[in-house]
Motif scaffolding. Sequence first.
Motif, short mmCIF file in Angstrom:
data_model
loop_
_atom_site.label_atom_id
_atom_site.label_comp_id
_atom_site.label_asym_id
_atom_site.label_seq_id
_atom_site.Cartn_x
_atom_site.Cartn_y
_atom_site.Cartn_z
N ALA A 72 0.84 -1.19 0.00
CA ALA A 72 0.00 0.00 0.00
C ALA A 72 0.88 1.24 0.00
O ALA A 72 2.01 1.21 0.49
CB ALA A 72 -0.92 0.01 1.21
N SER A 73 0.33 2.31 -0.54
CA SER A 73 1.01 3.61 -0.51
C SER A 73 0.10 4.63 0.16
O SER A 73 -1.13 4.54 0.08
CB SER A 73 1.35 4.09 -1.92
OG SER A 73 2.36 3.28 -2.49
N PHE A 74 0.70 5.60 0.80
CA PHE A 74 -0.04 6.65 1.50
C PHE A 74 0.75 7.94 1.36
O PHE A 74 1.98 7.93 1.41
CB PHE A 74 -0.19 6.27 2.98
CG PHE A 74 -1.35 6.90 3.66
CD1 PHE A 74 -2.56 6.24 3.78
CD2 PHE A 74 -1.23 8.17 4.20
CE1 PHE A 74 -3.63 6.83 4.40
CE2 PHE A 74 -2.30 8.77 4.83
CZ PHE A 74 -3.51 8.09 4.93
N TRP A 75 0.04 9.06 1.20
CA TRP A 75 0.70 10.35 0.99
C TRP A 75 0.31 11.32 2.09
O TRP A 75 -0.85 11.38 2.50
CB TRP A 75 0.32 10.92 -0.37
CG TRP A 75 0.76 10.05 -1.50
CD1 TRP A 75 1.94 10.10 -2.18
CD2 TRP A 75 0.02 8.96 -2.09
NE1 TRP A 75 2.00 9.12 -3.14
CE2 TRP A 75 0.83 8.40 -3.12
CE3 TRP A 75 -1.24 8.40 -1.85
CZ2 TRP A 75 0.41 7.34 -3.90
CZ3 TRP A 75 -1.66 7.33 -2.62
CH2 TRP A 75 -0.84 6.81 -3.63
N ALA A 76 1.28 12.10 2.57
CA ALA A 76 1.00 13.02 3.67
C ALA A 76 1.90 14.24 3.58
O ALA A 76 2.93 14.24 2.90
CB ALA A 76 1.21 12.32 5.01
N SER A 77 1.49 15.29 4.28
CA SER A 77 2.33 16.47 4.43
C SER A 77 3.02 16.42 5.78
O SER A 77 2.61 15.68 6.68
CB SER A 77 1.50 17.75 4.31
OG SER A 77 0.51 17.78 5.32
N ASP A 78 4.05 17.22 5.95
CA ASP A 78 4.74 17.28 7.23
C ASP A 78 3.97 18.19 8.19
O ASP A 78 2.87 18.67 7.87
CB ASP A 78 6.18 17.73 7.05
CG ASP A 78 6.30 19.12 6.44
OD1 ASP A 78 5.26 19.70 6.06
OD2 ASP A 78 7.42 19.65 6.33
N LEU A 79 4.52 18.42 9.35
CA LEU A 79 3.85 19.22 10.37
C LEU A 79 4.82 20.31 10.83
O LEU A 79 5.90 20.02 11.35
CB LEU A 79 3.44 18.34 11.56
CG LEU A 79 2.65 18.99 12.68
CD1 LEU A 79 1.33 19.53 12.16
CD2 LEU A 79 2.39 17.97 13.80
N THR A 80 4.43 21.56 10.62
CA THR A 80 5.33 22.68 10.86
C THR A 80 4.76 23.66 11.88
O THR A 80 3.57 23.63 12.21
CB THR A 80 5.60 23.44 9.56
OG1 THR A 80 4.37 24.06 9.13
CG2 THR A 80 6.11 22.51 8.47
N GLU A 81 5.61 24.57 12.33
CA GLU A 81 5.15 25.65 13.21
C GLU A 81 4.12 26.52 12.50
O GLU A 81 3.20 27.05 13.13
CB GLU A 81 6.34 26.49 13.66
CG GLU A 81 7.32 25.76 14.58
CD GLU A 81 8.48 26.64 14.98
OE1 GLU A 81 8.39 27.88 14.78
OE2 GLU A 81 9.47 26.11 15.50
#
Length: 410
Positions: A390-399
């Motif tokens: 499986a593949s999954f896509w996400a963004s990072d988490l920033t200030e």
Amino acid sequence: MTENAAQNDPPTTHVLPRGIRFAGAVGGIKASGKPDVSLIVTDRPAVIAGVYTTNQIVAAPVVLTRSKTPTATGRVVLTNSGNANACTGEEGMCNAKAMCEQAAELTGCDAADVMVMSTGVIGQPLPMEKVRAGIESAAGKLGVAESDFLASADAICTTDQFRKTVSQTVSIRGQEFRIAAKCKGAGMIAPNMATMLGVLMTDAPIGPQTAQDSLREIAGQTFNRVSVDGHTSTNDTVMLVCTGLSESKDSQELTKDELAVWQEAATQVALKLAKMLVADGEGAARFFEVRVSGASNDEDAFVIAKTVAASPLVKTAITGGDPNWGRIVSAAGYAGPKIQPERTSLVIDGVTVFQNGTPLPIDAAKLSEKMKSNNEVLVDLKVGDGHGNASFWASDLTEAYVRFNSLYTT
């Protein structure tokens, strides 16, 4: 991040399905004065299917539109942005119905054939005078040009930094069927059905139940595999509009084999949109993909990939360009599905950092610089000898994400 900056996007070229008109207009719902009412109107009754949020707190437009789909008599998809019409009680349902009635009157159809979507701040009554003005204005601007399509796409945006539109043609039966799609979303994005607002449109002949089943599969392979902040909205809706008005006189519904070809093309369109959602994540600096292999089955692989991608510790490591493999493998370990620790390996941006349960010596500083220099980071995680992938896509988490969302409603 500014609200609805989509109008600044460079010109693009789209092939648009036959038998559909588009419009975007300003009603004044948004304080910014940006477009906030969108219309999609078909020339004749069309098949419309929908998939919706699985949140138990559901907005009035979701309840209303969900009750109408799938249908073979749909004519209109109406969207307002700037106000979610969620948690607004009986008044909210009355307003959603009033929107459908007005759009029906202006476009010459029945209110039952109008689908409505809303997006924006939760818990505030719709400013109906402004909504009505926007619907009337949009109805007077309907057109088939690309500029009309883009105007409709701009009008559904909220915190988006850019519009999200894709189109493609697919050859079936010796003719070209068209697929065009738009969506919005940058925050409150988590995979649990649709997690945004979106509309896929085609001139291929597809029946109501087939369209419903196909859309559910498409969403499962695309929109359900992205995450920005792990928050499933009250308003998530993705619709599929099928006019059947191709260039050929052959209007026979696609066969099973033909549908498979069409669905593959539509899935690619939806996947491009889904990745745009992640790339536009509020405050995001990087986009990352988690690929899981070696699980017992695809479902287990999906759960593991989703868990890794949703981990705040993994997200912040991606933000800092930190090849902290311990966060990734430990997330796989608590995801739930059984893994084989002694067969677990991890590759980050092409560098193997963990192999068969053992860390490998790496130049961490060099890998960190590589991660920091890219807008996209690839995480390949093998969790055993199974056949599940499986593949999954996400963004990072920033200030920046924290700052933006701490002030969103104020």
